[in-house]
Design a protein around this motif. Structure first.
Motif, mmCIF file in Angstrom:
data_model
loop_
_atom_site.group_PDB
_atom_site.id
_atom_site.type_symbol
_atom_site.label_atom_id
_atom_site.label_comp_id
_atom_site.label_asym_id
_atom_site.label_seq_id
_atom_site.Cartn_x
_atom_site.Cartn_y
_atom_site.Cartn_z
ATOM 1 N N MET A 161 0.832 -1.199 0.000
ATOM 2 C CA MET A 161 0.000 0.000 0.000
ATOM 3 C C MET A 161 0.870 1.255 0.000
ATOM 4 O O MET A 161 0.613 2.197 -0.756
ATOM 5 C CB MET A 161 -0.922 0.007 1.221
ATOM 6 N N CYS A 162 1.890 1.259 0.836
ATOM 7 C CA CYS A 162 2.775 2.426 0.898
ATOM 8 C C CYS A 162 3.466 2.650 -0.447
ATOM 9 O O CYS A 162 3.560 3.781 -0.921
ATOM 10 C CB CYS A 162 3.825 2.242 1.997
ATOM 11 N N ARG A 163 3.938 1.570 -1.050
ATOM 12 C CA ARG A 163 4.624 1.678 -2.346
ATOM 13 C C ARG A 163 3.677 2.241 -3.397
ATOM 14 O O ARG A 163 4.022 3.153 -4.148
ATOM 15 C CB ARG A 163 5.148 0.304 -2.786
ATOM 16 N N GLN A 164 2.466 1.712 -3.442
ATOM 17 C CA GLN A 164 1.490 2.176 -4.427
ATOM 18 C C GLN A 164 1.068 3.620 -4.160
ATOM 19 O O GLN A 164 0.832 4.371 -5.102
ATOM 20 C CB GLN A 164 0.269 1.255 -4.429
ATOM 21 N N ASN A 165 1.006 4.010 -2.889
ATOM 22 C CA ASN A 165 0.598 5.379 -2.549
ATOM 23 C C ASN A 165 1.580 6.427 -3.040
ATOM 24 O O ASN A 165 1.211 7.582 -3.229
ATOM 25 C CB ASN A 165 0.389 5.531 -1.039
ATOM 26 N N ILE A 166 2.841 6.044 -3.218
ATOM 27 C CA ILE A 166 3.809 7.009 -3.746
ATOM 28 C C ILE A 166 4.168 6.682 -5.200
ATOM 29 O O ILE A 166 5.165 7.164 -5.732
ATOM 30 C CB ILE A 166 5.065 7.139 -2.855
ATOM 31 N N ASN A 167 3.341 5.858 -5.823
ATOM 32 C CA ASN A 167 3.451 5.547 -7.247
ATOM 33 C C ASN A 167 4.817 4.995 -7.634
ATOM 34 O O ASN A 167 5.391 5.397 -8.649
ATOM 35 C CB ASN A 167 3.117 6.776 -8.099
ATOM 36 N N LEU A 168 5.324 4.059 -6.836
ATOM 37 C CA LEU A 168 6.568 3.372 -7.184
ATOM 38 C C LEU A 168 6.242 1.965 -7.642
ATOM 39 O O LEU A 168 5.394 1.299 -7.056
ATOM 40 C CB LEU A 168 7.491 3.262 -5.963
ATOM 41 N N SER A 169 6.923 1.522 -8.676
ATOM 42 C CA SER A 169 6.802 0.129 -9.089
ATOM 43 C C SER A 169 7.668 -0.724 -8.177
ATOM 44 O O SER A 169 8.574 -0.221 -7.501
ATOM 45 C CB SER A 169 7.255 -0.039 -10.544
ATOM 46 N N GLN A 170 7.412 -2.013 -8.173
ATOM 47 C CA GLN A 170 8.283 -2.915 -7.413
ATOM 48 C C GLN A 170 9.710 -2.811 -7.930
ATOM 49 O O GLN A 170 10.663 -2.814 -7.149
ATOM 50 C CB GLN A 170 7.798 -4.361 -7.526
ATOM 51 N N GLU A 171 9.859 -2.701 -9.230
ATOM 52 C CA GLU A 171 11.182 -2.610 -9.849
ATOM 53 C C GLU A 171 11.937 -1.368 -9.378
ATOM 54 O O GLU A 171 13.112 -1.441 -9.000
ATOM 55 C CB GLU A 171 11.046 -2.596 -11.376
ATOM 56 N N THR A 172 11.270 -0.220 -9.382
ATOM 57 C CA THR A 172 11.916 1.022 -8.964
ATOM 58 C C THR A 172 12.287 0.982 -7.486
ATOM 59 O O THR A 172 13.381 1.392 -7.101
ATOM 60 C CB THR A 172 11.001 2.229 -9.249
ATOM 61 N N LEU A 173 11.376 0.476 -6.662
ATOM 62 C CA LEU A 173 11.677 0.358 -5.238
ATOM 63 C C LEU A 173 12.871 -0.563 -5.024
ATOM 64 O O LEU A 173 13.779 -0.249 -4.243
ATOM 65 C CB LEU A 173 10.457 -0.151 -4.465
ATOM 66 N N ALA A 174 12.897 -1.671 -5.741
ATOM 67 C CA ALA A 174 14.014 -2.606 -5.618
ATOM 68 C C ALA A 174 15.333 -1.938 -6.016
ATOM 69 O O ALA A 174 16.348 -2.103 -5.341
ATOM 70 C CB ALA A 174 13.760 -3.843 -6.475
ATOM 71 N N GLU A 175 15.321 -1.180 -7.104
ATOM 72 C CA GLU A 175 16.521 -0.464 -7.540
ATOM 73 C C GLU A 175 16.994 0.501 -6.456
ATOM 74 O O GLU A 175 18.182 0.585 -6.165
ATOM 75 C CB GLU A 175 16.258 0.315 -8.833
ATOM 76 N N ASN A 176 16.054 1.234 -5.860
ATOM 77 C CA ASN A 176 16.396 2.185 -4.804
ATOM 78 C C ASN A 176 17.024 1.502 -3.595
ATOM 79 O O ASN A 176 17.826 2.102 -2.885
ATOM 80 C CB ASN A 176 15.170 2.979 -4.362
ATOM 81 N N LEU A 177 16.639 0.248 -3.368
ATOM 82 C CA LEU A 177 17.156 -0.493 -2.225
ATOM 83 C C LEU A 177 18.350 -1.382 -2.598
ATOM 84 O O LEU A 177 18.903 -2.058 -1.734
ATOM 85 C CB LEU A 177 16.045 -1.357 -1.622
ATOM 86 N N GLY A 178 18.710 -1.390 -3.885
ATOM 87 C CA GLY A 178 19.845 -2.198 -4.327
ATOM 88 C C GLY A 178 19.572 -3.689 -4.275
ATOM 89 O O GLY A 178 20.439 -4.481 -3.890
ATOM 90 N N MET A 179 18.365 -4.084 -4.667
ATOM 91 C CA MET A 179 18.006 -5.503 -4.645
ATOM 92 C C MET A 179 17.163 -5.850 -5.866
ATOM 93 O O MET A 179 16.887 -4.992 -6.696
ATOM 94 C CB MET A 179 17.257 -5.837 -3.353
ATOM 95 N N LYS A 180 16.746 -7.102 -5.945
ATOM 96 C CA LYS A 180 15.921 -7.570 -7.061
ATOM 97 C C LYS A 180 14.440 -7.323 -6.769
ATOM 98 O O LYS A 180 14.019 -7.294 -5.614
ATOM 99 C CB LYS A 180 16.148 -9.058 -7.294
ATOM 100 N N ARG A 181 13.667 -7.198 -7.845
ATOM 101 C CA ARG A 181 12.230 -6.985 -7.725
ATOM 102 C C ARG A 181 11.564 -8.130 -6.966
ATOM 103 O O ARG A 181 10.596 -7.934 -6.224
ATOM 104 C CB ARG A 181 11.593 -6.835 -9.113
ATOM 105 N N THR A 182 12.080 -9.336 -7.124
ATOM 106 C CA THR A 182 11.469 -10.490 -6.452
ATOM 107 C C THR A 182 11.522 -10.359 -4.928
ATOM 108 O O THR A 182 10.645 -10.876 -4.245
ATOM 109 C CB THR A 182 12.123 -11.806 -6.890
ATOM 110 N N ASN A 183 12.544 -9.660 -4.416
ATOM 111 C CA ASN A 183 12.591 -9.423 -2.967
ATOM 112 C C ASN A 183 11.373 -8.618 -2.530
ATOM 113 O O ASN A 183 10.728 -8.948 -1.526
ATOM 114 C CB ASN A 183 13.860 -8.662 -2.568
ATOM 115 N N ILE A 184 11.069 -7.566 -3.291
ATOM 116 C CA ILE A 184 9.920 -6.716 -2.954
ATOM 117 C C ILE A 184 8.634 -7.529 -3.046
ATOM 118 O O ILE A 184 7.770 -7.448 -2.173
ATOM 119 C CB ILE A 184 9.852 -5.472 -3.876
ATOM 120 N N ALA A 185 8.506 -8.324 -4.092
ATOM 121 C CA ALA A 185 7.314 -9.165 -4.262
ATOM 122 C C ALA A 185 7.156 -10.113 -3.072
ATOM 123 O O ALA A 185 6.034 -10.316 -2.569
ATOM 124 C CB ALA A 185 7.395 -9.944 -5.565
ATOM 125 N N ASN A 186 8.257 -10.683 -2.612
ATOM 126 C CA ASN A 186 8.203 -11.589 -1.458
ATOM 127 C C ASN A 186 7.828 -10.859 -0.176
ATOM 128 O O ASN A 186 7.084 -11.389 0.652
ATOM 129 C CB ASN A 186 9.528 -12.320 -1.284
#
Length: 121
Positions: A15-40
């Motif tokens: 919900m927080c990610r969607q509220n600031i209009n970030l994709s899982q991919e972009t959030l993962a990049e910002n955190l230096g990890m893979k998108r699958t981590n965010i999905a998990n």
């Protein structure tokens, strides 16, 4: 942490990610990890380590207690403030040309990297 608590935390992260209009991919990049981590994390399959939980709270403008399901109001108030700030920044960014957007992206990555290095010192 119970399965229900994991699921609640995952839903709050999503919900927080969607509220600031970030994709899982972009959030993962910002955190230096893979998108699958965010999905998990969002599915409640994996609990983020403490350092990632703190980074997520900073990115979303909420407390770690909110993400962990220990607080309700804190997250709602901060999300409203962050959402308005993010909307204003998005409007400003949309007016930039492609070259300036690339420069801004590089600057943000550099600042994020420096912040992570400072935390590790």
């Amino acid at each position: 942490m119970s399965p229900e608590e994991k699921k609640r935390m995952g839903l709050r992260i999503k919900m927080c990610r969607q509220n600031i209009n970030l994709s899982q991919e972009t959030l993962a990049e910002n955190l230096g990890m893979k998108r699958t981590n965010i999905a998990n994390y969002e599915a409640g399959r994996v609990i983020p380590p403490g350092n990632i939980l703190m980074e997520l709270a900073d990115i979303f403008g909420v407390s770690t207690d909110y993400l962990l399901g220990r607080s309700i109001q804190d997250g709602i108030q901060k999300l409203d403030e962050v959402n308005e700030e993010v909307r204003a920044l998005a409007r400003d960014i949309n007016h930039l040309n492609a070259g300036d957007k690339d420069l801004l992206k590089d600057l943000i990555k550099t600042m994020s990297k420096r912040g992570k290095e400072a935390l590790n010192e």
